[in-house]
Structures are given as C-alpha cells and as structure tokens.
Design an enzyme around this catalytic site. Structure first.
Site, PDB file in Angstrom:
ATOM      1  N   GLY A   1       2.547  -0.949   4.177  1.00  0.00           N
ATOM      2  CA  GLY A   1       3.574   0.369   3.979  1.00  0.00           C
ATOM      3  C   GLY A   1       4.234   0.933   3.773  1.00  0.00           C
ATOM      4  N   GLY A   2       5.003   0.863   4.305  1.00  0.00           N
ATOM      5  CA  GLY A   2       6.590   2.155   4.089  1.00  0.00           C
ATOM      6  C   GLY A   2       7.330   0.939   3.687  1.00  0.00           C
TER       7      GLY A   2
ATOM      8  CD  GLU B   1      -3.778  -2.668   7.283  1.00  0.00           C
ATOM      9  OE1 GLU B   1      -2.398  -3.440   6.996  1.00  0.00           O
ATOM     10  OE2 GLU B   1      -4.327  -1.427   7.196  1.00  0.00           O
TER      11      GLU B   1
ATOM     12  CG  ASN C   1      -1.900   1.393   1.046  1.00  0.00           C
ATOM     13  OD1 ASN C   1      -1.514   2.234   0.441  1.00  0.00           O
ATOM     14  ND2 ASN C   1      -2.416   1.418   2.869  1.00  0.00           N
ATOM     15  CD1 TRP C   2       3.323   0.989  -3.160  1.00  0.00           C
ATOM     16  CD2 TRP C   2       3.341   1.632  -5.310  1.00  0.00           C
ATOM     17  NE1 TRP C   2       4.185   0.268  -3.661  1.00  0.00           N
ATOM     18  CE2 TRP C   2       3.790   1.059  -5.133  1.00  0.00           C
ATOM     19  CE3 TRP C   2       2.797   2.678  -6.009  1.00  0.00           C
ATOM     20  CZ2 TRP C   2       3.617   0.388  -6.988  1.00  0.00           C
ATOM     21  CZ3 TRP C   2       3.477   2.448  -6.662  1.00  0.00           C
ATOM     22  CH2 TRP C   2       4.550   1.605  -7.261  1.00  0.00           C
ATOM     23  CE  LYS C   3      -0.101   2.908   4.768  1.00  0.00           C
ATOM     24  NZ  LYS C   3      -0.376   2.965   6.575  1.00  0.00           N
TER      25      LYS C   3
ATOM     26  CD  GLU D   1      -3.064   5.404   7.203  1.00  0.00           C
ATOM     27  OE1 GLU D   1      -2.972   4.845   5.910  1.00  0.00           O
ATOM     28  OE2 GLU D   1      -2.134   5.342   7.512  1.00  0.00           O
TER      29      GLU D   1
ATOM     30  N   GLY E   1       2.796   2.462  11.163  1.00  0.00           N
ATOM     31  CA  GLY E   1       3.209   3.602  10.653  1.00  0.00           C
ATOM     32  C   GLY E   1       4.043   3.643  11.906  1.00  0.00           C
TER      33      GLY E   1
ATOM     34  CB  SER F   1       5.366  -1.236  12.502  1.00  0.00           C
ATOM     35  OG  SER F   1       4.805  -0.246  12.234  1.00  0.00           O
TER      36      SER F   1
ATOM     37  CG  HIS G   1      -5.720   1.896   5.608  1.00  0.00           C
ATOM     38  ND1 HIS G   1      -5.877   2.371   6.834  1.00  0.00           N
ATOM     39  CD2 HIS G   1      -5.098   0.813   5.385  1.00  0.00           C
ATOM     40  CE1 HIS G   1      -4.672   2.387   6.770  1.00  0.00           C
ATOM     41  NE2 HIS G   1      -4.124   1.175   5.472  1.00  0.00           N
TER      42      HIS G   1
HETATM   43  P1  PGA Z   1       2.894   0.052   7.750  1.00  0.00           P
HETATM   44  O1  PGA Z   1       1.435   0.184   7.166  1.00  0.00           O
HETATM   45  O2  PGA Z   1       3.029  -0.502   7.128  1.00  0.00           O
HETATM   46  O3  PGA Z   1       3.425   1.446   7.613  1.00  0.00           O
HETATM   47  O4  PGA Z   1       2.422  -0.218   8.876  1.00  0.00           O
HETATM   48  C1  PGA Z   1       0.768  -0.674   7.132  1.00  0.00           C
HETATM   49  C2  PGA Z   1      -0.810  -0.127   6.593  1.00  0.00           C
HETATM   50  O5  PGA Z   1      -1.541   0.515   7.169  1.00  0.00           O
HETATM   51  O6  PGA Z   1      -1.324  -0.948   5.687  1.00  0.00           O
END
Ligand code: PGA
Length: 247
Positions: free
Chosen positions: A226-227, A159, A4-6, A91, A165, A205, A89
């Site tokens: 994500g990251g 999640e 997930n590149w956000k 977010e 994050g 994470s 998600h």
């Molecule tokens: P993260 O994000 O790996 O940067 O913690 C995961 C996600 O929100 O899907």
C-alpha cells in the site's frame, strides 16, 4: 510486486505515478509489476500503461453482471481496462462489512470473466493473540474458494490486519509460516501441484527496508504494497529487490 494505491492520488498524481513507474522500470526484468489505482482512474492509468510491462488491476468489483447497483462496478467493466482484481481486502471486510459469502461470489465472477483475482486473507490482532491465526486464514480461504474451479494464475495475498498501514510488518518468519499454512489449505482444496504453483504474496507495511527479508523466504512469492507503492522511487526500489528475491 503489486501496488495498491487505495483511495489515494489525484488524477494528475495517478498519471504521473504510472508514467514514472513505466519509464523508470525499463531495466527491471525478473519481476511482474502491477498497480491498482482507484477505480475512477483505471481508464486513464491503463491508457498510460498500455503496451508497457506494467499490468493494471482494480481494487474491488461487484459480482453481479449489471443492473441497479448504485456506485458499484461490474467485473466485465473492470475487464475492459484491467487484467487483475483484488478480492476480499481486509479494508473491504472490516470497513465495508464484506462477508465471506460475498467474497466467494466476487471471486467466482472474476474467475468466470477471466480476470486474475488476488484474494486477500489475514487475521486480526485478536485472532492471533487468541491462537486463532490458522483457523481464521483457513476459514477465509475455504469459504472464499467454495465451489470455485481450479484456475491457473490465481493469486492469494496473506495480509495480517495488524500489519496493514501500521509500520509493523510481520517478520519474514511469521509471514512465511502463515503463507506456508495458506499453501497447505490450497493444497487440500486443489491438490499439491496446484498449491506449489499458486503465487502467494505477503502484504502489510512492506517497505524498501524490509522487502528483501520477506522475499528471501521460501513460501513468499511477492508483495502487495500500500503506502510504499505511492512513490515512484519506493515502488521501483521494491521492484528491484523483488527481482533479486526471485533470482
Ligand atoms: P500497507 O498496505 O503496505 O500500506 O500496509 C498493504 C495493503 O493493504 O495491501
């Protein structure tokens, strides 16, 4: 292994990342790979990945088919460029106020359109500390799936909000426990056979350093990252370990 590149990458960076993953993942066979670029780069990234084994998804969509919804993207538009869509998600839930009712509508629209949804659920730290982890996840799952027909291929992502994050991933045991619970809720809704089939990912994470332990757990089928999905080398390191975890 889902990346997930956000809201990251320039167009050049997105294309470079997609090309790098495409070209350097040749030998990695035993794991499905999917990337979720920013919506505005979907067209270009899907072009780069067309014909490759890397699948493409959208990070979000709107449930209405068309109309006066400024700034939104319909599922049918996503469907022209991608196969998957993340729904719910954290977010979206916590920064943009998406409620279970809307998530249910989005999930329904995605399923009707033949997009594969990745439904994300997870508790906040205060939910966990109050002993409400199962209540939270169970409620999110039941409300999201309300009146939605059983659909093969569906994916769920557990999640925990406190792990996203933060650099503090859930331990494999904690993640597995929550995912086993989520699986049992899906079993109540759709039957035990379906609950064994449904793939449930862990997210929060995930990194090349902790993915092996997570993927080694019996109920964890993959990761939503994500990251660590923003670098060619780190995403491929995750993919390779995902492949071993599946073996
Ligand atoms: P993260 O994000 O790996 O940067 O913690 C995961 C996600 O929100 O899907």
């Amino acid at each position: 292994m889902a990346g997930n590149w956000k809201m990251n990458t320039s167009l050049d960076e997105a294309v470079g990342l997609a090309m790098g993953i495409r070209d350097q993942s040749a030998g990695i066979e035993g794991v499905e790979l999917i990337v979720f670029p920013p919506t505005i780069w979907l067209n270009k990234v899907s072009e780069v990945l067309r014909g490759s084994r890397i699948m493409v998804g959208a990070q979000n969509m709107y449930h209405e088919a068309s109309g006066a919804f400024t700034g939104e993207v319909a599922g049918s538009m996503v469907k022209e460029l991608a196969t998957h869509v993340i729904v719910g998600h954290s977010e979206r839930r916590w920064l943009f106020g998406e409620l279970d009712e809307m998530i249910n509508k989005k999930l329904n629209a995605a399923v009707q359109l033949g997009l594969v949804p990745i439904l994300a659920v997870g508790e906040r730290l205060e939910d966990r500390q109050a002993g409400n982890t199962e209540k939270t996840i169970g409620g999110q799952l039941r409300r999201a799936f309300e009146a939605i027909p059983k659909k093969a291929g569906l994916i769920v992502a557990y999640e925990p909000v406190w792990a996203i994050g933060t650099g503090h991933a859930a331990t494999p045991e904690i993640a597995n426990e929550a995912i086993a619970f989520a699986r049992s809720v899906i079993g109540e809704l759709y039957g035990a056979d379906f609950s064994r089939e449904v793939r449930i990912l862990y997210g929060g994470s995930v990194s090349p350093d902790n993915v092996a332990g997570l993927m080694g757990m019996p109920d964890i089928d993959g990761a939503l990252v994500g990251g660590a999905s923003l670098g060619i080398d780190s995403f491929l390191a995750l993919a390779r370990q995902g492949e071993e975890g599946n073996a």
